[in-house]
Structures are given as structure tokens and as C-alpha cells.
Motif scaffolding. Sequence first.
Motif, mmCIF file in Angstrom:
data_model
loop_
_atom_site.group_PDB
_atom_site.id
_atom_site.type_symbol
_atom_site.label_atom_id
_atom_site.label_comp_id
_atom_site.label_asym_id
_atom_site.label_seq_id
_atom_site.Cartn_x
_atom_site.Cartn_y
_atom_site.Cartn_z
ATOM 1 N N UNK A 11 0.806 -1.233 0.000
ATOM 2 C CA UNK A 11 0.000 0.000 0.000
ATOM 3 C C UNK A 11 0.835 1.277 0.000
ATOM 4 N N UNK A 12 1.968 1.271 0.687
ATOM 5 C CA UNK A 12 2.811 2.479 0.723
ATOM 6 C C UNK A 12 3.360 2.809 -0.655
ATOM 7 N N UNK A 13 3.868 1.810 -1.361
ATOM 8 C CA UNK A 13 4.428 2.054 -2.684
ATOM 9 C C UNK A 13 3.335 2.382 -3.696
ATOM 10 N N UNK A 14 2.137 1.801 -3.527
ATOM 11 C CA UNK A 14 1.034 2.125 -4.438
ATOM 12 C C UNK A 14 0.594 3.578 -4.268
ATOM 13 N N UNK A 15 0.543 4.033 -3.011
ATOM 14 C CA UNK A 15 0.196 5.443 -2.776
ATOM 15 C C UNK A 15 1.244 6.369 -3.381
ATOM 16 N N UNK A 16 2.511 5.998 -3.242
ATOM 17 C CA UNK A 16 3.577 6.816 -3.816
ATOM 18 C C UNK A 16 3.465 6.853 -5.336
ATOM 19 N N UNK A 17 3.134 5.710 -5.942
ATOM 20 C CA UNK A 17 3.015 5.657 -7.404
ATOM 21 C C UNK A 17 1.909 6.590 -7.894
ATOM 22 N N UNK A 18 0.749 6.546 -7.241
ATOM 23 C CA UNK A 18 -0.358 7.426 -7.636
ATOM 24 C C UNK A 18 0.045 8.877 -7.481
ATOM 25 N N UNK A 19 0.668 9.214 -6.341
ATOM 26 C CA UNK A 19 1.075 10.598 -6.094
ATOM 27 C C UNK A 19 2.116 11.058 -7.101
ATOM 28 N N UNK A 20 3.057 10.190 -7.417
ATOM 29 C CA UNK A 20 4.137 10.561 -8.319
ATOM 30 C C UNK A 20 3.628 10.838 -9.733
ATOM 31 N N UNK A 21 2.760 9.962 -10.231
ATOM 32 C CA UNK A 21 2.218 10.172 -11.581
ATOM 33 C C UNK A 21 1.307 11.395 -11.621
#
Length: 279
Positions: A133-143
Motif C-alpha cells: 500500500x505504501x508504494x502504491x500510494x507513492x506511485x499514484x502521487x508521483x504520476x
Amino acid sequence: GSNDSDSDDTFAYYDAAPCHNHFCPLFQRVAPPFLAATCATAVLATGALLVALARRPQAWRWPRSPALVAQLALGTALFAALLPALTAGIARGWHLGTGPCRLTHLVWHWSLFAQALLVASGFCGTTWAHWDPRSRRLAVALWAVALLLATPAALVSGVAAGTACVRRSVDVLAPAYLLHLSLSLCLLLLLPAGLLLATLAVPRLRARWVAGAGVSWLFLGLWAPYGAGLAGEFLLQAQLLEPTCGSFERFDLALGLSEGLGVLHCGLGPLALLLAWRC
């Protein structure tokens, strides 16, 4: 890539007049086959990379983790998907209108900025080691952030002379262009310089470079000369450097070559990741 104005324009403030820049005819002759070949290479390399990820995900280890590599592949795929339209536009003229032109520049810069942020986040942390979940949240935020940062590129691009989709259709001192230029320089020039200095200064980051993390930000090195070219072009267009026929022609050629070098990332990046994985 495309020039910001008709290169055969005569500039009254030049030392010699009229000035005829010969870069445009060269660009229109060389760019279509170059972009077509690069697109074909990118499709094959990105496809092979995705197949390797899907067939043996467990073989990809940090720092080239599946979560990071898959997103870099998405970035290169987005970039390569634009090349056929750009190739046709250069060869036969842009006839799709202003909206599709701006959308093309938006996605072009979105893919670039997302890859820059991905590389920086992967190089400086271990977030992508696991797809949680942490990396998925970062991916959404980054894109999402990358899309926001790319928006000024869409605002300043447009159609010139009815048949050319150009990256700048506004004055060089327009606030939107200054914002776009600043963001481009930060992500394509200052970020690679900062990562390089950090690598030299921090032993932990040097160890990651040796382990193969450096392969994933190959594209930053390919795009850094383009960032420098944008800075030089701005100094000339704003007349902060002495504008002459020769200086404009040399900078047009340098900017075109540096942009061509950057475009190669969509083919060379996936190939480098595949080779590093195989070795």
C-alpha cells in the motif's frame, strides 16, 4: 521536437541580414526516419522487458525491482506511442488541430517527468522494493505530480503556420513558458546533477550504483544535454546572449541533436534494463 518559429525568418537585430537558418530543412529530412526507427526499437525493447517481467518477476531484485521497472516501462511506452503522430506531422504537416497538439506535448512531458521522479525516488529510497500500500500510494502521487508539472507544456505549445505542432507558441518571457522552462531545467538538468553529486558524496548511494541502480536512470543522462540546450535557447531568445545568425543556427542544431539523444531513451532504457537483468 520542432522549432519555435520559422527558421527562415529575418531578424532585424542580427549583425548580418537576412539570416537563413538551414536547420529546418535538415530536421524535416532526418527526423521522420529517425523517429520511426526509434519507435520500432522502443516497441520491441519495451515489449521484451514486459515479457521478462511477467514471466519471471521473482528474478528482478532490488534496486531493479518489478514495481519500479514496470512503471519505467509504462513511461517509455507512453512516450513511444506519440512518435508515429509526430513523425507524420513532421513529414506531412500537422493537420489534427491545436487540441491534439497540446495533448501530445502534455503526454510527452508527463512521461518524461514521471520517469525522472521514478528514478529519483528509486535511487534515494527503498520504497519500490515491495509493491505494498505504501508504494502504491507513492506511485499514484508521483504520476499525479508529474501530470501537474507537465501542464504548462500543454499551455505553451500550439500549431504554427497551420501545419506545425510546436512546443512553444507563446513569447519566451510569457509566465507560462518561464514556469515550464523552470520545471524542465529542474527535472532534466538539476536533478541528474544532484543525483550525481549525491552518488559521489554518499557511500551508500555509490554502493547502489555498483549494484545496478544507475541503469534505471540512464534516461536522465540522455536528457540532461536537452535541458542545457533549453537554457541556452532561452538566453538567446531573451537576448541575454549576443544574438547572431551563427549563434542561432548553432543552438538550433545543438538543441535538435540533444533532443534526438533524449528521444533515444525510450529504446535504450528498456534495452539497458534487460541487459543488466540478463547479466
